[in-house]
Enzyme design. Structure first.
Site, PDB file in Angstrom:
ATOM      1  N   LYS A 119       0.822  -1.222   0.000  1.00  0.00           N
ATOM      2  CA  LYS A 119       0.000   0.000   0.000  1.00  0.00           C
ATOM      3  C   LYS A 119       0.852   1.265   0.000  1.00  0.00           C
ATOM      4  O   LYS A 119       0.460   2.273  -0.583  1.00  0.00           O
ATOM      5  CB  LYS A 119      -0.990  -0.012   1.165  1.00  0.00           C
ATOM      6  CG  LYS A 119      -2.051  -1.094   0.965  1.00  0.00           C
ATOM      7  CD  LYS A 119      -3.359  -0.861   1.662  1.00  0.00           C
ATOM      8  CE  LYS A 119      -4.392  -1.799   1.040  1.00  0.00           C
ATOM      9  NZ  LYS A 119      -5.564  -2.060   1.804  1.00  0.00           N
ATOM     10  N   LYS A 211      -5.207  -9.697  -6.842  1.00  0.00           N
ATOM     11  CA  LYS A 211      -6.360  -9.786  -5.953  1.00  0.00           C
ATOM     12  C   LYS A 211      -7.474  -8.842  -6.421  1.00  0.00           C
ATOM     13  O   LYS A 211      -7.185  -7.709  -6.827  1.00  0.00           O
ATOM     14  CB  LYS A 211      -5.903  -9.384  -4.538  1.00  0.00           C
ATOM     15  CG  LYS A 211      -6.907  -9.628  -3.436  1.00  0.00           C
ATOM     16  CD  LYS A 211      -6.338  -9.176  -2.095  1.00  0.00           C
ATOM     17  CE  LYS A 211      -6.482  -7.686  -1.904  1.00  0.00           C
ATOM     18  NZ  LYS A 211      -7.227  -7.269  -0.726  1.00  0.00           N
ATOM     19  N   LYS A 214     -10.677  -3.130  -3.972  1.00  0.00           N
ATOM     20  CA  LYS A 214     -11.473  -1.900  -4.047  1.00  0.00           C
ATOM     21  C   LYS A 214     -10.746  -0.816  -4.824  1.00  0.00           C
ATOM     22  O   LYS A 214     -11.360   0.021  -5.457  1.00  0.00           O
ATOM     23  CB  LYS A 214     -11.711  -1.347  -2.637  1.00  0.00           C
ATOM     24  CG  LYS A 214     -12.558  -2.201  -1.722  1.00  0.00           C
ATOM     25  CD  LYS A 214     -12.746  -1.437  -0.405  1.00  0.00           C
ATOM     26  CE  LYS A 214     -13.333  -2.307   0.672  1.00  0.00           C
ATOM     27  NZ  LYS A 214     -12.511  -2.331   1.880  1.00  0.00           N
TER      28      LYS A 214
END
Ligand code: AQP
Length: 348
Positions: A119, A211, A214
């Site tokens: 991230k 993956k 969102k």
């Protein structure tokens, strides 16, 4: 030996674009735990703000997403009367225990967290301290209630291991005062991650190696829980495949991530074993699987989307659910935090 009453805790971040991975990997599992366990399900808004404001969208969007995750919980079938549904920021124990865990966890442990690396990306120096300490807050979420079981997707496995390390280190560091306070050899349980079923890691519809997420810019990569029937069918039709027919055994899925992903999604939605689904589609073309998967996904997800829409039209009701859940969550966490303070030696 200390023993702990079984209790389930888990959460979802209100960061928009709630998707099929969140549903199959987490929310559907939350629903399944309700009959056998006391459950606490949280909308983790404190976690959401660890990322850049562009990710969570600012104050209005955060409030909207918090209500949307709550609506998804309720629409999927979580019983907020019998169990607890609340948002994290309404219960101060999360932040307080996270600070204590900041002082228990080691920098070396956090440096190994792959989610932070992913991230933060190349811009690590500019990531928030909150993003770095995210796993400590997650440990606090769980342990503020002495939860023993945590249903999560595969991507949270490492954070759960860290939670267990933090619980164990706290138990060891304060072993003398834990025993003195009458808690035996452990104050905190070592929570069990529950990562089971055919959809613990739902992959992107555009790339079987990534993956479903969102934050992926392409909306075609995921099925959102708010998508209507046509959109669901279109996204499945456009899903990436390979040129071969579907295999007749699990071994035949090796090196075929898109086939594995679509069959896994089908199995999870049909509540069937992956082996049975492989047999069902053995030798068939992807077009047949896509057609059947689209029908099944619409059948299972459309009622949830419809109910979410109905619930979102009444934000007052959602806010009341969260307020009631928060007050019941506080009532569980308060005596645990009192014990924590006493064990550490804080006066008050
Ligand atoms: N693709 C997935 N497959 C199975 N489970 C998944 N989860 C997330 N993605 C998948 C599980 O959903 C729960 C809530 O996740 P979160 O709100 O903490 O979001 P996240 O893990 O950061 O992943 P997202 O939704 O994909 O967001 P971004 O794009 O920010 O990374 C967790 O139990 C998680 O395991």
């Amino acid at each position: 030996m200390s023993t702990f009453t079984p209790r389930v805790f888990s959460g979802v971040q209100p960061t928009g674009n709630l998707h099929l991975g969140n549903y199959l990997g987490a929310i559907k599992r939350f629903v399944e735990m309700q009959d056998s366990h006391e459950c606490i399900y949280c909308v983790v808004d404190l976690h959401a703000i660890t990322q850049d404001r562009s990710v969570w969208g600012g104050p209005k969007e955060l409030a909207r997403s918090t209500r949307e995750v709550t609506a998804a919980y309720l629409a999927a079938g979580i019983d907020a009367g019998k169990h607890i549904v609340f948002n994290q920021s309404q219960v101060a124990a999360h932040g307080e225990l996270a600070w204590i865990f900041n002082c228990v966890a080691r920098v070396g442990w956090l440096n190994r967290m792959t989610q932070f690396k992913e991230k933060a990306g190349k811009n690590r120096e500019n990531a928030s301290v909150g993003l770095y300490a995210y796993p400590n807050l997650m440990a606090a979420d769980i342990l503020a209630y002495k939860a023993t079981h945590v249903p999560v997707g595969e991507d949270q496995k490492q954070h759960l291991e860290l939670t267990r390390d933090i619980a164990q280190k706290f138990n060891i560091d304060f072993a003398d005062s834990i025993a003195e306070a009458g808690f035996g050899d452990a104050f905190f349980p070592l929570p069990e991650p529950l990562i089971v079923g055919p959809a613990t890691r739902v992959m992107s519809l555009r790339d079987g190696q990534a993956k479903m997420s969102k934050s992926e810019p392409s909306d075609l990569s995921r099925i959102n829980l708010t998508d209507d029937a046509d959109t669901i069918a279109k996204k499945i039709r456009k899903a990436k495949t390979d040129p071969d027919a579907l295999p007749d055994s699990k071994e035949g899925l090796a090196g075929r991530p898109e086939a594995a992903n679509l069959l896994g999604i089908y199995a999870a939605l049909a509540e069937a074993g992956i082996e049975d689904v492989i047999v069902q589609f053995a030798g068939q073309q992807f077009s047949k699987l896509k057609q059947d998967l689209a029908d099944l996904a619409v059948e299972k997800l459309s009622p949830i989307a419809g109910e979410m829409q109905r619930l979102m039209a009444d934000p007052g009701h959602i806010d009341a659910v969260l307020k009631d859940g928060s007050s019941r969550a506080r009532a569980i966490a308060a005596p645990i935090m009192e014990d924590v303070r006493r064990i550490i030696g804080f006066i008050g």
